[in-house]
Design an enzyme around this catalytic site. Sequence first.
Site, PDB file in Angstrom:
ATOM      1  N   ARG A  94     -51.459  -9.590  29.689  1.00 46.73           N
ATOM      2  CA  ARG A  94     -52.570 -10.536  29.826  1.00 46.73           C
ATOM      3  C   ARG A  94     -52.149 -11.744  30.674  1.00 46.73           C
ATOM      4  O   ARG A  94     -52.958 -12.309  31.416  1.00 46.73           O
ATOM      5  CB  ARG A  94     -53.062 -10.976  28.446  1.00 46.73           C
ATOM      6  CG  ARG A  94     -53.605  -9.842  27.590  1.00 46.73           C
ATOM      7  CD  ARG A  94     -53.899 -10.302  26.156  1.00 46.73           C
ATOM      8  NE  ARG A  94     -52.670 -10.744  25.494  1.00 46.73           N
ATOM      9  CZ  ARG A  94     -52.640 -11.314  24.288  1.00 46.73           C
ATOM     10  NH1 ARG A  94     -53.772 -11.509  23.616  1.00 46.73           N
ATOM     11  NH2 ARG A  94     -51.495 -11.680  23.748  1.00 46.73           N
ATOM     12  N   SER A 147     -56.478 -13.795  13.400  1.00 44.18           N
ATOM     13  CA  SER A 147     -57.942 -13.749  13.476  1.00 44.18           C
ATOM     14  C   SER A 147     -58.472 -12.353  13.171  1.00 44.18           C
ATOM     15  O   SER A 147     -59.440 -12.195  12.409  1.00 44.18           O
ATOM     16  CB  SER A 147     -58.428 -14.232  14.843  1.00 44.18           C
ATOM     17  OG  SER A 147     -57.840 -13.494  15.888  1.00 44.18           O
ATOM     18  N   ASP A 157     -51.336 -17.263  26.446  1.00 44.85           N
ATOM     19  CA  ASP A 157     -51.703 -18.674  26.313  1.00 44.85           C
ATOM     20  C   ASP A 157     -51.122 -19.536  27.428  1.00 44.85           C
ATOM     21  O   ASP A 157     -51.640 -20.625  27.695  1.00 44.85           O
ATOM     22  CB  ASP A 157     -51.224 -19.216  24.964  1.00 44.85           C
ATOM     23  CG  ASP A 157     -51.901 -18.519  23.792  1.00 44.85           C
ATOM     24  OD1 ASP A 157     -53.127 -18.329  23.858  1.00 44.85           O
ATOM     25  OD2 ASP A 157     -51.208 -18.145  22.831  1.00 44.85           O
ATOM     26  N   HIS A 165     -43.696 -13.875  21.783  1.00 44.93           N
ATOM     27  CA  HIS A 165     -44.765 -13.135  21.110  1.00 44.93           C
ATOM     28  C   HIS A 165     -44.174 -12.388  19.923  1.00 44.93           C
ATOM     29  O   HIS A 165     -43.052 -11.894  19.987  1.00 44.93           O
ATOM     30  CB  HIS A 165     -45.447 -12.155  22.070  1.00 44.93           C
ATOM     31  CG  HIS A 165     -46.740 -11.611  21.555  1.00 44.93           C
ATOM     32  ND1 HIS A 165     -46.796 -10.507  20.723  1.00 44.93           N
ATOM     33  CD2 HIS A 165     -48.022 -12.014  21.726  1.00 44.93           C
ATOM     34  CE1 HIS A 165     -48.065 -10.267  20.421  1.00 44.93           C
ATOM     35  NE2 HIS A 165     -48.821 -11.159  21.004  1.00 44.93           N
ATOM     36  N   HIS A 167     -51.831 -19.850  16.528  1.00 42.74           N
ATOM     37  CA  HIS A 167     -52.637 -18.711  17.006  1.00 42.74           C
ATOM     38  C   HIS A 167     -53.473 -19.172  18.201  1.00 42.74           C
ATOM     39  O   HIS A 167     -52.923 -19.492  19.241  1.00 42.74           O
ATOM     40  CB  HIS A 167     -53.486 -18.171  15.856  1.00 42.74           C
ATOM     41  CG  HIS A 167     -54.169 -16.860  16.149  1.00 42.74           C
ATOM     42  ND1 HIS A 167     -53.771 -16.015  17.165  1.00 42.74           N
ATOM     43  CD2 HIS A 167     -55.243 -16.248  15.567  1.00 42.74           C
ATOM     44  CE1 HIS A 167     -54.548 -14.939  17.189  1.00 42.74           C
ATOM     45  NE2 HIS A 167     -55.458 -15.067  16.239  1.00 42.74           N
TER      46      HIS A 167
END
Length: 451
Positions: free
Chosen positions: A341, A256, A387, A332, A286
């Site tokens: 995160r 992105s 995620d 990742h 993504h």
Amino acid sequence: MAFFRGLTAVSRLRSRMDLKSQLRELIPEQQDRLKKLKSEHGKVQLGNITVDMVLGGMRGIIGMLWETSLVDPEEGIRFRGLSIPECRKVLPTAVEGGEPLPEGLLWLLLTGKVPTKDQVDALSKELLARSTVPAHVYKVIDALPVTAHPMTQFTAGIMALQVESEFQKAYGNGLPKSKLWEPTYEDCLNLIARLPPVASYVYRRIFKDGKSIEADDSLDYAANLSHMLGFDDPRMLELMRLHVTIHADHEGGNISSHTGHLVGSALSDPYLSFASSVNGLAGPLHGLANQEALLWLKSIIQETGSDVTTDQLKDYVWKTLKSGKVVHGFGHGVLRRTDPRYLCQREFALKYLPEDPLFQLLSKLYEVVPPILTELGKVKNPWPNVDAHSGLLLNHFGLSETRYHTVLFGVSRSMGVGSQLIWDRALGLPLERPKSVTMEWLENYCKNKAA
């Protein structure tokens, strides 16, 4: 005279508090810095590029300037040098001891400076003042079938906003290249401000019979997003502040961010650039991965029940992998440790929803999945990523429509893409044009190298 001196002092104070004024001071210094870097070190080699890098999605190739954030393989994301734990400590919050306000991160991304609470409050009000969405945008969205994917409707709304582009007007009027950052700034701030009402309209149109909710002038950016979606639980407002903050940026190499930079390098306006970012974000490898991760968690419970044992989990993970699928939420491309995160979301879950069955399941998977992925031998990072948790948390507070979750990722990512695009214009970065080669070229090069 005292009255006029007082007005002058107030004017100076406002100038220091204004985000655009700070950028106007910072940009000349950074332009000189880039020129010096080019002239003194432009010929320095950054290592050797291998055939694997060419064939493997350009992994590891250093080929882009991205000022707003950097991902360290061991430490994770740093926003202008600050880690996520550091940002949670120093950025202003809406409630004492709460999550950082995304407006504060936007200020940090643009200026490299930690803002005061007054500066953040002023920016919140400015974004709210910019947030009016033209009626034609909603008409464009309404022209689509209500069954269209939320990301399709969201992207259509962004493209409909494009007719308001200040950059397009300024470029058409011959604005000098050195000043193109200013209409870019206006477009980016307007875009960031208008995404929450567009995103919430899409949600309410698809899932709530089209009954939209007006913004609340007393709320900050992320809290208003939650409110317009229809969620006013104070814990959900805090979650949305955390969600927008940690999803805002992740250096420039992800799809992105890179896509927005690439399209923007053609001097496409910020709306066109960010629409391309959102289209990249919509891919299952993504942004759509948060949806897939939550659905995978739910599939485990559907097949095994809520009292799943460690052995049952191991069997299910192996079953997923042997069927040719990936375990969404783990691994990742850059990180080599657990995603910070993920960790801050886990901390949030331990504070607000420790008994949630999906959270307890994910906690078990934290112990089960990494050893299996390590044993598999194909994954460099077996640890959970952002995620794994984001969909689970939204689901807990009632936003259970997984098809929509990536739209919230998109709202968040606008801050990182927009901030860097302003600096792309300010620094006069060139059109992105990497060199591609054919397999025949690679084969011949390797033969000649061997000879």
